[in-house]
Design an enzyme around this catalytic site. Structure first.
Site, PDB file in Angstrom:
ATOM      1  N   THR A 149     -14.345  -9.535 -15.882  1.00  0.00           N
ATOM      2  CA  THR A 149     -15.422  -8.554 -15.712  1.00  0.00           C
ATOM      3  C   THR A 149     -14.943  -7.223 -15.143  1.00  0.00           C
ATOM      4  OG1 THR A 149     -15.871  -9.365 -13.482  1.00  0.00           O
ATOM      5  CG2 THR A 149     -17.144 -10.352 -15.266  1.00  0.00           C
ATOM      6  N   CYS A 153     -15.247  -8.996  -5.641  1.00  0.00           N
ATOM      7  CA  CYS A 153     -16.323  -9.576  -4.833  1.00  0.00           C
ATOM      8  C   CYS A 153     -15.830 -10.015  -3.467  1.00  0.00           C
ATOM      9  CB  CYS A 153     -16.872 -10.826  -5.523  1.00  0.00           C
ATOM     10  SG  CYS A 153     -17.897 -10.480  -6.948  1.00  0.00           S
ATOM     11  N   ASP A 185      -6.475  -6.657  38.815  1.00  0.00           N
ATOM     12  CA  ASP A 185      -7.926  -6.599  38.993  1.00  0.00           C
ATOM     13  C   ASP A 185      -8.413  -7.777  39.831  1.00  0.00           C
ATOM     14  OD1 ASP A 185     -10.527  -5.301  37.714  1.00  0.00           O
ATOM     15  OD2 ASP A 185     -10.816  -7.470  37.798  1.00  0.00           O
TER      16      ASP A 185
END
Ligand SMILES: [Zn+2]
Length: 500
Positions: free
Chosen positions: A31, A35, A446
């Site tokens: 085609t 897709c 931290d």
């Protein structure tokens, strides 16, 4: 290109496996259409399938995008499977439009990333199956296609927003690719009406799972009054780009595995930049399966990952704003940092243009670097030394507008940031994590991270212990950090609930 075996790709297609969405595209030779693996159309024959790792590669091979599954709506993976940070950084810069100018050079992009042009091309072909220029062009086409399908913007504005130099060029590209004009693709022109009042609304997909509650909670705790409103499952904020102001609103569409962004801004050509920022802030590009699986290999981290599957690392809206937030947050609580940010905004922010205000509490745009660099004194309630640190940061950012954009390696970025007075290792790592979206950044000093690490096995952790331990979390240490912070925050909330 690194793709699974053809048989595995085909099985993903047969079962319409959403885990491959964004990672795999299939071109159908009978085609000429390509897709997503989740396409609802009938599965093509095995021998007619060609598999690609990116939409750009499929388009480069001569396939045109499917009008049913719409490849432009596949999740846009920003951190490329962790295998090439250079490709991830280059993609971030391409999203920001570095290859959109007519005279834009791949050479300059490569130089910024500290690699040779040929090496960058090779990496792109290896990981995406297409060159940087083709990737940039495909992005423009697919973004235009999304605007055609999801908005009713006039075609001249679609062309402008998607970065086409002229409407003629835009028509040519679409004619060549689809054998019809852009307007012929618009089958359902009023999905979302788009004008000055309603703004432009787009859906942005992510790969599930997505821990929205954690993301939303994080943003709500840190919302800056005047700039952000976070409530009723909506995130709203003001935006300032190139001297113009506007607003953006974000909501979650869990059933569509997407977020929905509505943008009010005077000029459509900034749409890709604004969308890019939304994607980065909400970390839509994370290859979350790979990240969660990798972190779960550490038996002590695995329970945290199981508790919050799909936890994302929130990004900063803007590099300078994020850096300022980091500086304001040094040695004070989140609530105190938020109050300081509110003072900064009310005294130095720019009022937002009223035509684009959708919520009365959105009053100001966060002050940019130029503005703070030029102001005589930054008038907020913190010690003089930290105020002058803020000024230094503003001057550095005003002098180098790319200061907070990706370049070279994480180490190089940290070194560059640390040259600014007032920015130490913690702040630099934090900026790299949130503003530059470096997936391996890790602010080991931290206090919240250290407490979080203690929860892993009950033993107190030192910075050097934690750093050693974090080696096995590479290249996803930023996500490990997010899990430790989330665990720590949950414990604090629980204990307050018990004892207050
Ligand atoms: Zn399709």
């Amino acid at each position: 290109m690194e793709l699974p075996e053809r048989e595995i790709c085909y099985r993903a297609l047969q079962s319409r496996d959403p885990r491959f969405d964004g990672l795999l595209f299939v071109g159908v030779t009978s085609t000429g259409i390509y897709c997503r693996p989740v396409c609802p159309a009938r599965t093509p024959k095995f021998e007619n399938c060609r598999f690609f790792g990116s939409a750009a590669a499929a388009q480069e091979a001569g396939f045109r995008p499917c009008l049913r599954c719409r490849p432009e709506t596949a999740p846009d993976l920003a951190s490329w499977r962790g295998t090439s940070n250079t490709v991830s950084r280059a993609l971030a810069l391409i999203t920001d439009g570095v290859l959109d100018e007519d005279d834009a050079k791949v050479e300059a992009l490569a130089a910024r990333l500290g690699v040779g042009e040929r090496h960058l091309r090779r990496l792109f072909v290896q990981h995406l199956g297409a060159s940087p220029v083709v990737v940039a062009q495909t992005r423009r086409v697919l973004f235009a296609k999304q605007l055609i399908h999801e908005t009713n913007l006039p075609m001249t504005e679609v062309a402008l927003a998607a970065g086409f130099g002229s409407i003629r060029r835009f028509n040519e590209v679409f004619q060549k690719l689809f054998q019809r004009s852009p307007s012929a693709l618009r089958r359902n022109p009023s999905v979302h009406s788009s004008n000055r009042e309603t703004g432009v609304t787009l859906r942005l997909r992510y790969r599930p799972p997505y821990d929205w509650d954690s993301m939303f909670g994080y943003l709500r705790t840190r919302a800056i009054p005047g700039v952000e409103v976070v409530e009723d499952a909506r995130y709203l904020r003001t935006i300032g780009i190139d001297g113009f102001t506007g607003t953006v609103e974000v909501t979650h569409l869990p059933e569509r595995q997407s977020i929905c962004a509505t943008i009010h801004f005077p000029h459509v050509q900034w749409l890709p930049v604004i969308i890019g920022r939304v994607r980065r802030m909400f970390d839509l590009g994370a290859d979350i399966d790979t990240i969660d699986a990798h972190l779960s290999l550490d038996p002590s981290l695995a329970p945290l990952v199981a508790q919050r599957p799909g936890l994302r690392a929130p990004g900063g809206w803007d590099g300078f704003e994020l850096a300022v937030r980091a500086l304001l947050g040094q040695q004070v609580s989140v609530a105190a940092a938020r109050r300081l940010a509110a003072q900064l905004v009310s005294r130095h922010g720019v009022p937002v243009a009223s035509a684009f205000v959708t919520e009365q509490r959105l009053t100001h745009v966060f002050p940019d670097a130029q503005r703070l660099a030029q102001t005589t004194s930054i008038d907020i309630g913190m010690p003089a030394a930290r105020r002058s640190g803020l000024k230094e940061l503003a001057k550095a950012a005003a002098a180098d507008p790319s200061l907070f954009r990706p370049s070279g390696t994480l180490e190089a970025a940290i070194t560059r940031l640390r040259k600014i007075r007032g920015i130490g290792e913690w702040t630099a790592q934090y900026i790299a994590l949130r503003a530059m979206r470096e997936t391996d950044a890790f602010p080991a000093a931290d206090i919240g991270l250290l407490r979080g690490a203690e929860l892993l096995d009950g033993a107190r952790s030192t910075v050097s212990n934690l750093l050693m331990r974090s080696e096995s979390w590479r290249p996803w240490r930023a996500y490990a950090a997010q899990h430790l912070w989330a665990a720590d925050a949950a414990t604090i909330t629980e204990s307050r609930g018990l004892y207050v």
